[in-house]
Design an enzyme around this catalytic site. Structure first.
Site, short mmCIF file in Angstrom:
data_model
loop_
_atom_site.label_atom_id
_atom_site.label_comp_id
_atom_site.label_asym_id
_atom_site.label_seq_id
_atom_site.Cartn_x
_atom_site.Cartn_y
_atom_site.Cartn_z
N LYS A 128 54.11 47.56 27.98
CA LYS A 128 54.06 46.87 26.70
C LYS A 128 55.26 45.94 26.60
O LYS A 128 56.40 46.38 26.46
CB LYS A 128 54.07 47.83 25.50
CG LYS A 128 53.71 47.12 24.18
CD LYS A 128 54.23 47.83 22.95
CE LYS A 128 55.64 47.43 22.61
NZ LYS A 128 55.80 46.00 22.19
N GLY A 134 65.87 48.90 25.13
CA GLY A 134 65.89 48.40 23.77
C GLY A 134 66.97 49.06 22.95
O GLY A 134 67.99 49.52 23.47
N SER A 135 66.74 49.14 21.66
CA SER A 135 67.77 49.63 20.74
C SER A 135 67.93 51.14 20.83
O SER A 135 67.01 51.88 21.20
CB SER A 135 67.42 49.24 19.31
OG SER A 135 66.35 50.03 18.83
N THR A 136 69.12 51.60 20.43
CA THR A 136 69.39 53.04 20.41
C THR A 136 68.47 53.76 19.43
O THR A 136 67.98 54.86 19.71
CB THR A 136 70.87 53.28 20.05
OG1 THR A 136 71.68 52.71 21.08
CG2 THR A 136 71.18 54.76 19.94
N GLY A 138 65.16 54.13 20.98
CA GLY A 138 65.28 55.09 22.08
C GLY A 138 65.23 56.52 21.59
O GLY A 138 64.61 57.39 22.21
N GLU A 190 67.45 52.65 28.62
CA GLU A 190 68.63 51.79 28.58
C GLU A 190 68.72 51.24 27.16
O GLU A 190 67.84 50.48 26.72
CB GLU A 190 68.56 50.64 29.58
CG GLU A 190 69.93 49.98 29.71
CD GLU A 190 69.89 48.52 30.15
OE1 GLU A 190 70.74 48.14 30.94
OE2 GLU A 190 69.03 47.77 29.66
N CYS A 230 71.87 43.29 26.78
CA CYS A 230 72.38 44.63 26.44
C CYS A 230 73.83 44.81 26.85
O CYS A 230 74.60 45.45 26.13
CB CYS A 230 71.51 45.69 27.12
SG CYS A 230 69.83 45.82 26.46
N GLU A 287 76.32 46.72 17.36
CA GLU A 287 75.73 45.80 18.33
C GLU A 287 75.14 44.61 17.57
O GLU A 287 74.26 44.78 16.72
CB GLU A 287 74.65 46.48 19.17
CG GLU A 287 74.10 45.57 20.25
CD GLU A 287 73.06 46.24 21.12
OE1 GLU A 287 73.05 45.96 22.34
OE2 GLU A 287 72.26 47.04 20.61
#
Length: 489
Positions: free
Chosen positions: A185, A238-240, A243, A261, A295, A392
Site C-alpha cells: 500500500k 512512517g510515523s511513530t 507504527g 521504521e 526520516c 519531528e
C-alpha cells in the site's frame, strides 16, 4: 541522461490498483492527488474497496503457492529479479517524470539517485536468494541438525510518500528474494509510480499475483491489510503514532512479526576541530534534502560553543542559496512540501518556536507562490525541551544549540524520545569512537550524513524510532521464518 516531458501528460491508467497481474480501478473512495509543485490536479485516485484489498491478499497467497515462487530454484528467482532491475533502468523515461511530477523529489535527483538506487536495491537482495539458506548446527555424532529459511507467504508492506520508489524497493527487494508475495500500500499522496513498478515486475517474469498494489488511506485499507488473515508479516515506514497502531493490530490478529521504521529527530554534532567547509555543507544538505522530508533528516544542530556563531552564519548562507521550484524545472535545488496539511504543520511548529523564545535566523515562512513551498529555516535560542527541538517536523527546519563539552553534547543529542540516526563531525578519531558509543541511535555517521549505495549496512531505530532493520542481511532474514530440523542418525 536528460528527459524532456510535459508534466500534464502523466498516464491516467496508473491511477489504479494492481491485483493479480493487472490494473484494476478501485471501487472505494475517490481521492484527488495534487501536484505539490503547483497545486494542480495530477489525477483522481480510485482507492480500493475493502473487498478488493481482501482479494489482493487472497490472490497473493494463492499465487505464492500455485506459482512456486517460494519453492523454485533460488537462482531462477534471482534471475527474474535481475531482469526486473534491468527493466527499471531501461524505463527511466517513464518512471522519472512520473515520480517527479507526483512527489517532492526533483527530476535531477530521481535520475541521478532514486532510480539507480531502486534498481540496485532489487539486484542486491536478489543475490541473497541462493546464498543464505540456513545453518548447520554443531550437534552430537548421532544426530544431524540444521536450520532452514522459508518464506512467510504474504508480506503486507506500507510505504511512505517521501521517496516512493526507493522505499518500495526497501520492502520489495528482501521479501521477494526470500520467496514471499507482497501486497504493497503506497501513500495516497504518491500512489502511481509503484503501479508502473508492478507492471515492470510482471513483464520481467515475476508471476502475476506475487506483487500487488492496493490504493487507499491508512486508517481503512492500511489497517485492513495489516489485519488480513493471509498476511503473515508486516513492514511499515512512517510515523511513530501509526507504527504503534500497526504493532497493536499485528498483536491482535497474529501475533505477526513486523518491521517498523518510524520517526526521527536526529542530531548533528559539530566539534570545534571539524573541517568546517565539509561539516557545514553536510549539515545543510542533511536537513534540506527533499525539503527535510526524510526520516533520518538531521534536524538538530549541536555546535561546540567556540564555533557556534561561525557555523550558524555558514549554515544560514547555504540555506539562502537554495533555489526552490517545481520538481521538474531545471536548476531547482529544493522541491516542495508534499501537501498543504504538511506545510501547515511545519509552519505551526515554527510559529510555536517563536512563541517559545526562538529566533528564525533565516526562513520561517512559506514561500508565496503556486504549490506548497517552505523556506529553509534555521532557528536559534530554544531550550532543550522546546517543541521544535522535541517534535519531528518533517520539513526544512533546523534548530541550533551550543554545548560546552562532550558530556553536554551527548546529553543534548540523546534528549528526545527518538533514536533513528545521528551525525558527528570531528577530526579526532578517539572522540569519534566515543561518540558512536555514547549516542542512542540506530545509525551514527561520522564526517558524513545519509546513505549512498551501502545496501549491506542495515538501518533501523532505537527508542521510539522503530523496531527491526531494513536493508542488509538483517532485512533478508526478517523476510524469512526459520525452521529447526534435527535428524537422528
Amino acid at each position: 541522461m536528460t528527459i524532456a516531458f510535459n508534466p500534464d501528460s502523466i498516464r491516467p491508467d496508473l491511477a489504479a490498483n494492481f491485483i493479480g497481474g493487472r490494473k484494476i480501478l478501485g471501487a472505494g473512495a475517490v481521492f484527488d492527488v495534487l501536484r505539490p509543485s503547483d497545486g494542480a490536479l495530477l489525477a483522481p485516485l480510485h482507492c480500493a474497496a475493502m473487498d478488493q484489498m481482501s482479494q489482493a491478499a487472497e490472490d497473493a497467497a494463492a499465487a505464492q503457492k500455485s506459482s512456486g515462487w517460494g519453492r523454485m530454484d533460488p537462482r531462477a528467482r534471482a534471475r527474474i529479479l535481475h531482469r526486473w532491475a534491468d527493466a527499471i533502468d531501461a524505463d527511466r523515461a517513464v518512471l522519472a517524470p512520473l515520480e517527479a511530477v507526483g512527489s517532492t523529489r526533483t527530476l535531477a535527483e530521481i535520475l541521478a539517485w532514486d532510480l539507480p538506487y531502486t534498481a540496485e536495491c532489487i539486484r542486491f537482495f536478489a543475490e541473497f536468494a541462493d546464498k543464505h539458506g540456513g545453518e548447520v548446527g554443531a550437534t552430537a555424532d548421532d544426530r544431524f541438525g540444521f536450520t532452514a529459511n522459508e518464506p512467510y507467504g504474504v508480506v503486507g508492506a506500507i510505504a511512505p510518500w517521501n521517496l516512493p520508489l526507493v522505499m518500495a524497493a526497501w520492502k520489495l527487494g528482501p521479501a521477494l528474494a526470500a520467496g514471499n508475495a507482497v501486497v504493497l500500500k503506497p501513500s495516497e499522496l504518491t500512489p502511481f509510480s509503484v503501479v508502473r513498478l508492478a507492471e515492470l515486475a510482471v513483464q520481467a517474469g515475476v508471476p502475476a499475483g506475487i506483487f500487488n498494489v492496493v490504493q487507499g488511506m491508512g486508517h481503512d485499507i492500511g489497517d485492513g491489510l495489516v489485519r488480513a488473515e493471509q498476511v503473515s508479516k508486516v513492514s511499515f515506514t512512517g510515523s511513530t503514532a501509526t507504527g504503534r497502531a500497526i504493532m497493536s493490530a499485528c498483536a491482535a490478529t497474529g501475533p505477526k512479526p513486523c518491521t517498523l521504521e518510524l520517526g526521527g529527530k536526529s542530531p548533528q554534532i559539530i566539534f570545534a576541530d571539524a573541517d568546517m567547509d565539509k561539516a557545514c555543507a553536510i549539515v545543510a544538505r542533511a536537513i534540506t534534502l527533499n525539503a527535510g522530508q526524510v526520516c533520518v533528516a538531521g534536524s538538530r544542530l549541536l555546535v561546540e560553543a567556540g564555533v557556534a556563531d561561525e557555523v550558524t552564519e555558514r549554515i544560514a548562507a547555504l540555506f539562502r542559496a537554495h533555489r526552490l521550484g517545481e520538481t521538474w524545472a531545471d536548476g531547482t535545488t529544493m522541491g516542495p512540501i508534499v501537501s498543504e496539511k504538511q506545510l501547515a504543520g511545519i509552519d505551526a511548529i515554527v510559529q510555536t518556536a517563536r512563541a517559545e523564545g526562538g529566533e528564525a535566523i533565516t526562513g520561517g515562512a512559506r514561500i508565496e507562490r503556486a504549490g506548497t513551498f517552505y523556506a529553509p529555516t534555521l532557528i536559534a535560542g530554544l531550550s532543550a525541551d522546546a517543541t521544535a527541538v522535541q517534535s519531528e517536523i518533517f520539513g526544512p527546519v533546523l534548530t541550533v544549540q551550543s554545548f560546552a563539552d562532550e558530556e553536554e553534547a551527548y546529553a543534548l543529542a540523546n534528549g528526545t524520545r527518538y533514536g533513528l540516526a545521528a551525525g558527528v563531525h570531528t577530526q579526532n578519531l578517539s572522540r569519534a569512537i566515543r561518540a558512536t558509543r555514547a549516542l542512542e541511535a540506530g545509525t551514527v555517521w561520522v564526517n558524513r550524513y545519509g546513505r549512498s549505495d551501502d545496501f549491506i549496512l542495515p538501518t533501523g531505530g532505537f527508542k521510539q524510532s522503530g523496531l527491526g532493520k531494513d536493508l542488509g542481511r538483517e532485512a533478508y532474514l526478517a523476510s524469512c521464518k526459520s525452521k529447526t530440523v534435527l535428524i537422528g542418525l
